[in-house]
Design a protein around this motif. Structure first.
Motif, PDB file in Angstrom:
ATOM      1  N   GLN A  14       0.828  -1.195   0.000  1.00  0.00           N
ATOM      2  CA  GLN A  14       0.000   0.000   0.000  1.00  0.00           C
ATOM      3  C   GLN A  14       0.872   1.259   0.000  1.00  0.00           C
ATOM      4  O   GLN A  14       0.559   2.241  -0.662  1.00  0.00           O
ATOM      5  CB  GLN A  14      -0.929  -0.003   1.206  1.00  0.00           C
ATOM      6  N   TYR A  21       0.975   6.662  -6.981  1.00  0.00           N
ATOM      7  CA  TYR A  21      -0.195   7.439  -7.384  1.00  0.00           C
ATOM      8  C   TYR A  21      -0.024   8.912  -7.008  1.00  0.00           C
ATOM      9  O   TYR A  21      -0.418   9.802  -7.764  1.00  0.00           O
ATOM     10  CB  TYR A  21      -1.472   6.842  -6.800  1.00  0.00           C
ATOM     11  N   TRP A  26      -2.564  11.762  -8.634  1.00  0.00           N
ATOM     12  CA  TRP A  26      -3.891  11.137  -8.685  1.00  0.00           C
ATOM     13  C   TRP A  26      -4.467  11.040  -7.280  1.00  0.00           C
ATOM     14  O   TRP A  26      -4.584   9.969  -6.689  1.00  0.00           O
ATOM     15  CB  TRP A  26      -3.821   9.779  -9.360  1.00  0.00           C
ATOM     16  N   TYR A  29      -7.297   8.706  -5.845  1.00  0.00           N
ATOM     17  CA  TYR A  29      -6.899   7.375  -5.374  1.00  0.00           C
ATOM     18  C   TYR A  29      -6.232   7.463  -4.000  1.00  0.00           C
ATOM     19  O   TYR A  29      -6.491   6.644  -3.123  1.00  0.00           O
ATOM     20  CB  TYR A  29      -5.919   6.731  -6.350  1.00  0.00           C
ATOM     21  N   THR A  30      -5.348   8.411  -3.818  1.00  0.00           N
ATOM     22  CA  THR A  30      -4.572   8.473  -2.579  1.00  0.00           C
ATOM     23  C   THR A  30      -5.395   8.968  -1.397  1.00  0.00           C
ATOM     24  O   THR A  30      -5.015   8.733  -0.247  1.00  0.00           O
ATOM     25  CB  THR A  30      -3.329   9.366  -2.747  1.00  0.00           C
ATOM     26  N   ASP A  32      -8.126   7.792  -0.458  1.00  0.00           N
ATOM     27  CA  ASP A  32      -8.776   6.638   0.170  1.00  0.00           C
ATOM     28  C   ASP A  32      -7.907   5.399  -0.054  1.00  0.00           C
ATOM     29  O   ASP A  32      -8.162   4.605  -0.965  1.00  0.00           O
ATOM     30  CB  ASP A  32     -10.174   6.436  -0.414  1.00  0.00           C
ATOM     31  N   LEU A  36      -8.152   2.217  -2.812  1.00  0.00           N
ATOM     32  CA  LEU A  36      -7.112   1.973  -3.807  1.00  0.00           C
ATOM     33  C   LEU A  36      -6.625   0.538  -3.713  1.00  0.00           C
ATOM     34  O   LEU A  36      -6.504  -0.157  -4.727  1.00  0.00           O
ATOM     35  CB  LEU A  36      -5.938   2.942  -3.628  1.00  0.00           C
ATOM     36  N   ALA A  39      -9.208  -1.696  -5.168  1.00  0.00           N
ATOM     37  CA  ALA A  39      -9.250  -1.570  -6.630  1.00  0.00           C
ATOM     38  C   ALA A  39      -8.132  -2.373  -7.290  1.00  0.00           C
ATOM     39  O   ALA A  39      -8.359  -3.072  -8.281  1.00  0.00           O
ATOM     40  CB  ALA A  39      -9.148  -0.099  -7.030  1.00  0.00           C
ATOM     41  N   SER A  43      -8.735  -5.914  -9.596  1.00  0.00           N
ATOM     42  CA  SER A  43      -8.486  -5.801 -11.034  1.00  0.00           C
ATOM     43  C   SER A  43      -8.282  -7.188 -11.638  1.00  0.00           C
ATOM     44  O   SER A  43      -7.807  -8.112 -10.973  1.00  0.00           O
ATOM     45  CB  SER A  43      -7.249  -4.938 -11.289  1.00  0.00           C
ATOM     46  N   GLN A  73      -7.639   0.422 -16.977  1.00  0.00           N
ATOM     47  CA  GLN A  73      -8.051   1.361 -15.946  1.00  0.00           C
ATOM     48  C   GLN A  73      -6.963   2.368 -15.625  1.00  0.00           C
ATOM     49  O   GLN A  73      -7.231   3.552 -15.517  1.00  0.00           O
ATOM     50  CB  GLN A  73      -8.480   0.602 -14.693  1.00  0.00           C
ATOM     51  N   ASP A  74      -5.747   1.903 -15.446  1.00  0.00           N
ATOM     52  CA  ASP A  74      -4.663   2.804 -15.086  1.00  0.00           C
ATOM     53  C   ASP A  74      -3.385   2.407 -15.812  1.00  0.00           C
ATOM     54  O   ASP A  74      -3.079   1.218 -15.934  1.00  0.00           O
ATOM     55  CB  ASP A  74      -4.332   2.734 -13.582  1.00  0.00           C
TER      56      ASP A  74
END
Length: 144
Positions: A14, A21, A26, A29-30, A32, A36, A39, A43, A73-74
């Motif tokens: 994490q 990120y 971004w 995303y960071t 929460d 993240l 997510a 994936s 997605q990213d």
């Protein structure tokens, strides 16, 4: 060009995710970290790039039905390593993994550098498809 390796083993802490990120700004995303982490774990496919010392340089992830469509997605690369082939290599892994699906879709911000990068990878903006444009619809919500 820095040496890097790609891995799909899914091992990313994490702390590494938040740092990567944050490096590209971004904050959605960071803000929460638990979301993240969920997510990434949820994936369909995640590929990471690491330097020779094991530091995380970039990440790409996709969500897919593994039959007809793959959503990229990213794709993100630490700004210090952008332009070194990391993003291209990450996207190449997604292309290889989903070479059998009919559609690859990516939604991104409206920035000229991003458009140029994605077009250099062979992607086409919806309005530019021939013989006619395709429509892309999206809805963004604030987290509850």
């Amino acid at each position: 060009m820095p040496a890097f390796t790609l891995s799909t083993d899914g091992t990313v802490s994490q702390t590494e995710l938040l740092s990567l990120y944050a490096s590209v700004g971004w904050s959605a995303y960071t803000n929460d970290p638990l979301l993240l982490d969920l997510a990434i774990r949820s994936s369909s496919f995640v590929v990471v790039a690491r330097d020779e010392e094991g530091a995380l340089l970039g990440l790409a992830r996709a969500v897919s039905d593994d039959a007809t469509i793959a959503y990229v997605q990213d794709i993100l690369v630490n700004p210090s390593f952008q332009g070194a082939g990391v993003g291209r290599a990450l996207f190449g892994q997604i292309q290889e993994r989903y070479r059998h699906v009919r559609q690859t879709v990516l939604i991104t911000d409206d920035e000229p550098r991003q458009r140029a990068f994605y077009e250099s990878l062979g992607l086409t903006e919806g309005a530019d498809f021939q013989p006619g444009p395709v429509r892309v619809f999206a809805q963004f919500r604030r987290p509850l």
